[in-house]
Design a protein around this motif. Structure first.
Motif, short mmCIF file in Angstrom:
data_model
loop_
_atom_site.label_atom_id
_atom_site.label_comp_id
_atom_site.label_asym_id
_atom_site.label_seq_id
_atom_site.Cartn_x
_atom_site.Cartn_y
_atom_site.Cartn_z
N LYS A 135 41.91 39.03 29.89
CA LYS A 135 42.34 40.39 29.60
C LYS A 135 41.25 41.40 29.93
CE LYS A 135 45.83 40.69 27.95
NZ LYS A 135 47.15 40.68 28.59
N LYS A 136 39.99 41.03 29.76
CA LYS A 136 38.89 41.91 30.15
C LYS A 136 38.97 42.22 31.65
CE LYS A 136 35.40 40.55 26.73
NZ LYS A 136 34.10 39.83 26.55
N LYS A 137 39.22 41.19 32.45
CA LYS A 137 39.32 41.36 33.90
C LYS A 137 40.51 42.24 34.26
CE LYS A 137 40.03 38.76 38.19
NZ LYS A 137 40.27 37.42 38.79
N GLU A 138 41.66 41.98 33.64
CA GLU A 138 42.86 42.77 33.91
C GLU A 138 42.65 44.24 33.55
OE1 GLU A 138 45.90 40.87 31.66
OE2 GLU A 138 46.18 39.23 33.09
N PHE A 139 42.00 44.49 32.43
CA PHE A 139 41.76 45.86 31.99
C PHE A 139 40.83 46.59 32.95
CE2 PHE A 139 39.43 48.84 29.02
CZ PHE A 139 40.45 49.79 28.97
N GLN A 168 45.19 41.38 42.57
CA GLN A 168 44.22 40.78 41.66
C GLN A 168 44.72 40.81 40.21
OE1 GLN A 168 40.36 42.67 42.21
NE2 GLN A 168 40.77 42.94 44.39
N LEU A 169 45.44 41.88 39.89
CA LEU A 169 45.95 42.05 38.53
C LEU A 169 47.02 41.02 38.19
CD1 LEU A 169 45.63 44.00 36.10
CD2 LEU A 169 47.50 45.34 37.05
N GLY A 170 47.83 40.67 39.20
CA GLY A 170 48.88 39.68 38.98
C GLY A 170 48.64 38.42 39.77
#
Length: 200
Positions: A135-139, A168-170
């Motif tokens: 979640k850190k990466k996605e944020f 990258q997000l998905g």
């Protein structure tokens, strides 16, 4: 009798809370209504932990004939769960977004206006940080996308960068995105006269 009375009282309290939540702003962000420091810390960390497991950051592309590049790009944060009160708690604290019934006894809280993402969602999760690496990466990726969307007019190269970041997000849907992104770029390229053309 005592047990029955407690049950009725609890039900009335729940209905009262729900009525209060439903009077909150429906969609956009209204200046001076959201104040990060007014959120109790225990509530803030609880919401962040809940979103760490149940929340999503993503980007949608919707075809629009009236757009120069023919696509409306929207960044979205949402949380879905069967706990109705929990979903409304996000709306109560964030003072923006929408809640809707998505079936199967599940409810969805969603924020998709750029102003609300910039001034409510992102500052909140900068203050109450995620614990999971995923979640850190996605944020972090989501923040980059929102920053690009805040730039107007938007260039062709910036739209390509959004597509790259969305990939990258998905990462779990990379094959789907490859096909969709190819179609999106094909439509955009038909509208490009030169690379300096910009979208209002």
């Amino acid at each position: 009798m005592t047990i029955q009375s407690t049950s009725v009282s609890s039900k009335q309290s729940h209905l009262h809370s729900e009525a209060v939540y439903q009077t909150l702003p429906c969609k956009g962000y209204f200046p001076n209504q959201f104040h990060l420091k007014t959120i109790p810390q225990n509530i803030g960390w609880y919401l962040a932990g809940f979103a760490d497991g149940e929340g999503s950051f993503y980007v949608t592309f919707r075809y629009r004939k009236d757009y120069t590049w023919k696509w409306r790009i929207t960044a979205v944060f949402n949380v879905a769960n069967k706990d109705r009160v929990m979903i409304y708690l996000f709306k109560k604290q964030f003072k923006c977004g929408t809640v809707r019934d998505i079936g199967n006894d599940k409810y969805l809280y969603e924020v998709d206006t750029l102003n609300a993402l910039q001034h409510v969602v992102i500052p909140f999760f900068k203050e109450y940080r995620f614990f999971s690496a995923k979640k850190k990466k996605e944020f972090a990726i989501f923040q980059k996308i929102v920053n690009i969307l805040a730039i107007t007019p938007r260039t062709f190269s910036q739209i390509k960068e959004i597509l790259k970041l969305r990939m990258q997000l998905g990462s779990d849907r990379i094959n789907l995105f490859k096909n969709l992104d190819t179609s999106i770029l094909e439509v955009i390229q038909k509208e490009v006269i030169d690379k300096n053309t910009t979208q209002p």
